[in-house]
Scaffold this motif. Sequence first.
Motif, mmCIF file in Angstrom:
data_model
loop_
_atom_site.group_PDB
_atom_site.id
_atom_site.type_symbol
_atom_site.label_atom_id
_atom_site.label_comp_id
_atom_site.label_asym_id
_atom_site.label_seq_id
_atom_site.Cartn_x
_atom_site.Cartn_y
_atom_site.Cartn_z
ATOM 1 N N GLY A 105 38.092 74.006 59.026
ATOM 2 C CA GLY A 105 37.802 75.425 58.892
ATOM 3 C C GLY A 105 37.207 75.799 57.555
ATOM 4 N N SER A 106 37.320 77.100 57.221
ATOM 5 C CA SER A 106 36.809 77.627 55.949
ATOM 6 C C SER A 106 37.909 78.447 55.289
ATOM 7 C CB SER A 106 35.566 78.494 56.186
ATOM 8 O OG SER A 106 34.552 77.752 56.833
ATOM 9 N N PRO A 107 38.905 77.787 54.735
ATOM 10 C CA PRO A 107 40.070 78.505 54.207
ATOM 11 C C PRO A 107 39.775 79.240 52.909
ATOM 12 C CG PRO A 107 40.260 76.168 53.726
ATOM 13 C CD PRO A 107 39.050 76.331 54.605
ATOM 14 N N THR A 108 40.380 80.397 52.736
ATOM 15 C CA THR A 108 40.337 81.103 51.461
ATOM 16 C C THR A 108 41.264 80.389 50.483
ATOM 17 O OG1 THR A 108 42.148 82.534 52.177
ATOM 18 C CG2 THR A 108 39.898 83.332 52.561
ATOM 19 N N ASN A 109 41.125 80.742 49.214
ATOM 20 C CA ASN A 109 41.988 80.123 48.206
ATOM 21 C C ASN A 109 43.450 80.486 48.439
ATOM 22 O OD1 ASN A 109 39.913 78.816 46.822
ATOM 23 N ND2 ASN A 109 39.473 80.614 45.572
ATOM 24 N N GLY A 110 43.703 81.715 48.867
ATOM 25 C CA GLY A 110 45.069 82.138 49.132
ATOM 26 C C GLY A 110 45.703 81.334 50.250
ATOM 27 N N TYR A 111 44.931 81.102 51.310
ATOM 28 C CA TYR A 111 45.421 80.286 52.422
ATOM 29 C C TYR A 111 45.747 78.873 51.958
ATOM 30 C CZ TYR A 111 45.270 77.710 56.877
ATOM 31 O OH TYR A 111 45.560 76.896 57.950
ATOM 32 N N LYS A 112 44.848 78.291 51.145
ATOM 33 C CA LYS A 112 45.065 76.923 50.677
ATOM 34 C C LYS A 112 46.314 76.833 49.807
ATOM 35 C CE LYS A 112 40.741 76.393 49.206
ATOM 36 N NZ LYS A 112 39.515 75.752 48.646
ATOM 37 N N ARG A 113 46.549 77.858 48.989
ATOM 38 C CA ARG A 113 47.759 77.850 48.161
ATOM 39 C C ARG A 113 49.014 77.950 49.027
ATOM 40 N NH1 ARG A 113 44.540 81.160 44.725
ATOM 41 N NH2 ARG A 113 45.421 83.024 45.680
ATOM 42 N N ARG A 114 48.965 78.802 50.052
ATOM 43 C CA ARG A 114 50.130 78.948 50.932
ATOM 44 C C ARG A 114 50.417 77.647 51.670
ATOM 45 N NH1 ARG A 114 47.353 83.840 51.847
ATOM 46 N NH2 ARG A 114 46.701 83.295 53.968
ATOM 47 N N MET A 115 49.361 76.996 52.145
ATOM 48 C CA MET A 115 49.532 75.740 52.866
ATOM 49 C C MET A 115 50.049 74.647 51.940
ATOM 50 S SD MET A 115 46.828 73.674 55.310
ATOM 51 C CE MET A 115 45.625 73.430 54.003
ATOM 52 N N GLU A 116 49.523 74.616 50.721
ATOM 53 C CA GLU A 116 49.953 73.595 49.768
ATOM 54 C C GLU A 116 51.439 73.753 49.444
ATOM 55 O OE1 GLU A 116 48.924 72.042 45.218
ATOM 56 O OE2 GLU A 116 47.743 73.648 46.138
ATOM 57 N N ARG A 117 51.880 75.001 49.224
ATOM 58 C CA ARG A 117 53.293 75.245 48.914
ATOM 59 C C ARG A 117 54.174 74.865 50.100
ATOM 60 N NH1 ARG A 117 54.684 78.253 44.534
ATOM 61 N NH2 ARG A 117 56.526 79.118 45.557
ATOM 62 N N HIS A 118 53.729 75.217 51.307
ATOM 63 C CA HIS A 118 54.490 74.879 52.512
ATOM 64 C C HIS A 118 54.617 73.362 52.656
ATOM 65 C CE1 HIS A 118 55.204 74.107 56.801
ATOM 66 N NE2 HIS A 118 55.800 75.274 56.838
ATOM 67 N N ASN A 119 53.496 72.677 52.538
ATOM 68 C CA ASN A 119 53.507 71.217 52.714
ATOM 69 C C ASN A 119 54.288 70.525 51.606
ATOM 70 O OD1 ASN A 119 51.978 71.481 55.017
ATOM 71 N ND2 ASN A 119 50.023 71.073 53.986
ATOM 72 N N GLN A 120 54.184 71.056 50.402
ATOM 73 C CA GLN A 120 54.913 70.462 49.285
ATOM 74 C C GLN A 120 56.415 70.528 49.542
ATOM 75 O OE1 GLN A 120 54.003 72.245 45.489
ATOM 76 N NE2 GLN A 120 55.631 71.152 44.422
ATOM 77 N N TYR A 121 56.861 71.624 50.122
ATOM 78 C CA TYR A 121 58.302 71.775 50.387
ATOM 79 C C TYR A 121 58.743 70.979 51.611
ATOM 80 C CZ TYR A 121 62.848 73.891 51.173
ATOM 81 O OH TYR A 121 64.191 74.084 51.360
ATOM 82 N N TYR A 122 58.014 71.132 52.723
ATOM 83 C CA TYR A 122 58.487 70.534 53.975
ATOM 84 C C TYR A 122 58.137 69.056 54.109
ATOM 85 C CZ TYR A 122 60.289 74.902 55.640
ATOM 86 O OH TYR A 122 61.041 76.030 55.747
ATOM 87 N N ASN A 123 57.306 68.545 53.228
ATOM 88 C CA ASN A 123 57.038 67.114 53.225
ATOM 89 C C ASN A 123 57.845 66.380 52.171
ATOM 90 O OD1 ASN A 123 55.211 67.383 55.318
ATOM 91 N ND2 ASN A 123 53.451 67.626 53.952
ATOM 92 N N SER A 124 58.741 67.144 51.516
ATOM 93 C CA SER A 124 59.576 66.520 50.478
ATOM 94 C C SER A 124 60.970 66.241 51.052
ATOM 95 C CB SER A 124 59.687 67.458 49.272
ATOM 96 O OG SER A 124 60.539 68.561 49.584
ATOM 97 N N SER A 125 61.853 65.843 50.202
ATOM 98 C CA SER A 125 63.227 65.505 50.641
ATOM 99 C C SER A 125 64.073 66.743 50.884
ATOM 100 C CB SER A 125 63.901 64.643 49.562
ATOM 101 O OG SER A 125 63.948 65.329 48.327
ATOM 102 N N ASN A 126 63.474 67.955 50.705
ATOM 103 C CA ASN A 126 64.245 69.178 50.926
ATOM 104 C C ASN A 126 64.576 69.395 52.389
ATOM 105 O OD1 ASN A 126 64.393 70.318 48.238
ATOM 106 N ND2 ASN A 126 62.175 70.558 48.377
ATOM 107 N N VAL A 127 63.842 68.763 53.289
ATOM 108 C CA VAL A 127 64.017 69.016 54.709
ATOM 109 C C VAL A 127 64.808 67.888 55.342
ATOM 110 C CG1 VAL A 127 62.836 69.498 56.858
ATOM 111 C CG2 VAL A 127 61.855 70.272 54.717
#
Length: 484
Positions: free
Chosen positions: A462-484
């Motif tokens: 797609g063509s993500p905005t910077n805000g979308y990319k930041r939201r996705m990065e934060r989500h993935n950083q949390y849910y792909n870590s040992s927190n889950v």
Amino acid sequence: MNRNDYEHSRPLDVHRWSDYPEVNTFVDDIFNTYFKKKTNIRKKHLKVVLLDLYVAWRDDPTLSIGVAMSPKAYKAGKSRNNSLNIKRTTINIVKELEQNEFIRLLGGKRISTQIGYVSRIWASDKLIKKFQDAAFFEFAVGHHEGKETIILRDSDKNEIDTYVDNTNVKRMRLQLTKYNKLLEKSFIDIQKYDAPRILIKPKRRRRSDEPRYVNISHHDKFVRRVFNNSSFDEGGRFYGGWWQRIDGKIRKDIRINNIATVEIDYSAIHVIMLYALMGIDYWSNFTKDPYDINIRFVNDPEHSRKIIKLLLLLGINANDETSLFQAFRNEHDYETMPYEFTNERLSEILSNIKKEHHPIAHKICSGEGIKLMNYDSMIVEYILDDFIKRETAILTVHDSFVVQLGEENRLHDLMKEAFERVMKVNKVKVKYNKNMTKQGLYSFRHLDYDYFIDMFFHLTKGSPTNGYKRRMERHNQYYNSSNV
């Protein structure tokens, strides 16, 4: 934002919670410094208010929280709809937070005997600074595990707290627990929104002309089932999720885990259900669109269909013609279809609908819709079971479903299977939104390979905005870590 706008707010979420050590440290610091000597205030109740202020600030810095400041608003004792036993001491918490300049408070207001507002609160700069310095992700804040997912209401729409947890209720609650966990770890967003909020078109009946928004929020994905009239045989639809409050034109841009989506819904589901309950398999006996009925004073066929559809669907849910006609005038889109709808005109249209659909005419304006909702909720339940077992995210909007590109064929088959199983008919029709399907995409693979590659890239990246990319990065950083 004008902080005197009482409508840009939401109620205090009395189930806001987190057990993360970093969150506890944050709450402990404020409690020990400002509240420890207040013997009538419990730390867990302060925690609920602080975390809900945090979530409101994270989701929309202009959003206020409605909180009752009258002791009469708080019931004594723990209940299934108040698992943390939030008490009238919330009033003292609010007052102390204001006194210590952690919040701003806008007092309650009564406009008329019918319209009134409770007080509104929001985080001050002092509290926001503490939020910004906090050592936890927004994903660490969720709901208390006791938050009820099966809601039973009486005929006045009051929640019943004393229903029996039979085997069926326990089964439904278990499904929703699994479904909410699936939604929680799924990234659901729209690429074109740099700021995560959607401006929505106001309805004609709105009291205020202030702009209204739906926030694209990780904290607004919790789904419940709501039953009505003190019966588990009426209602039962799945409610919750910010995607339910936007229309299909916006919903088509939703991405699940950054993959484009397809939405499929049933064609005229409640009309077809009424026929099925009369022992008639509509699509096996008729080919005509149920909403294809002429209106004497409307020349545009598309307008006629929309008017017929709205009046018929509202009629299935209405108890009488007076309430039906008022509901129609409230819901009709006068901006694109500027017709006059007197009671006489609406009565004429309704009469033609009943003639066209004479086998089910007696069900119109009979309040039958609440029972039909129970049937469509059973259909949703059947479909969700499959997606939950495969740990594949799916979004529900009553009789429509949003899935990742590539899941549409499976969904299509399940929708037919579920409808036939619940309604005992052999034929059902569904319709797709205009998004590209996997079959449509691969049809270009040999016809126009360059187009296929471009479209494939768009659907998967797609063509993500910077805000979308930041939201996705934060989500993935949390849910792909040992927190889950």
